[in-house]
Enzyme design. Sequence first.
Site, PDB file in Angstrom:
ATOM      1  N   ASP A  14     -38.025  22.961  52.612  1.00 52.85           N
ATOM      2  CA  ASP A  14     -38.276  21.979  53.906  1.00 52.85           C
ATOM      3  C   ASP A  14     -37.064  21.662  54.783  1.00 52.85           C
ATOM      4  OD1 ASP A  14     -40.219  21.783  52.088  1.00 52.85           O
ATOM      5  OD2 ASP A  14     -41.124  19.629  52.472  1.00 52.85           O
ATOM      6  N   HIS A  81     -47.123  20.578  56.882  1.00 50.89           N
ATOM      7  CA  HIS A  81     -46.761  20.077  58.012  1.00 50.89           C
ATOM      8  C   HIS A  81     -47.295  21.136  59.280  1.00 50.89           C
ATOM      9  CE1 HIS A  81     -45.780  15.938  57.364  1.00 50.89           C
ATOM     10  NE2 HIS A  81     -45.336  16.516  55.939  1.00 50.89           N
TER      11      HIS A  81
END
Length: 259
Positions: A14, A81
């Site tokens: 991430d 996301h």
Amino acid sequence: MVLRVDAPVKVFGDIHGQYQDLMRFFDLWGTPDENGDIESYDYLFLGDYVDRGNHSLETICLLMSLKIRFPDKIHLLRGNHEDKWINNAFGFAEECSNRLGEDPTDHDSVFNKINTFFDWLPLAAVIEDRIVCLHGGIGSTLVSLEQIDQIKRPLEVIHEVSSVEQQLVVDILWSDPTDSDNELGIQPNFVRDPNGTGNIVKFGPDRVKTFLENNKCAFILRAHECVMDGFERFAGGCLFTVFSATDYCGRHKNAGAML
């Protein structure tokens, strides 16, 4: 939906709009351009490029540009996301509105165009036919890589799960390992599933080892969780979590890593 990637390859977890962290990795360990090491290494990113941090636009625009410039060397997977329902709520839509002066709900907004791009991203990669890479995990339903290959693009993520494929996608993007190698099977994930729907779960080391045996692979690489050292082993070293955003959200004090 499943990329085949050759080694040597650098794998990033991430980034979450923390563009300066990405630049630090490039400065310290080599950059993916003609003056860096792009001829020697592939680059694989495991998703969650936007939200939380303040520079989602720089992060995703740079990665898209690199993908265009080096299409066979830069590989971008989808994270949880990379989903308009999530990044509308956790920072990306607000960043597009504030910095670009746009209405994210407009059909031609940058926000919508980038989310259309997200719907085409692959969900998994396999390095040298041995290392399975995905964003979240195997959850309760992922048994074989063929299941992922059968998913069609573009893909809209459905959170109110009503089909086997929708549950599979949620497992890949949202599930986590259990809290230790002693917790086996499928466990509830109260942090990500506070309403107890059962759609988002934790999977034990026994599930990891069975999956690897079934697919004749050696390791799983995944991201999705902030881990204090930037990487963490699970299932006796058969699964690695990698997280590349340091001091996540300015309060976790974690290190960042890439593999």
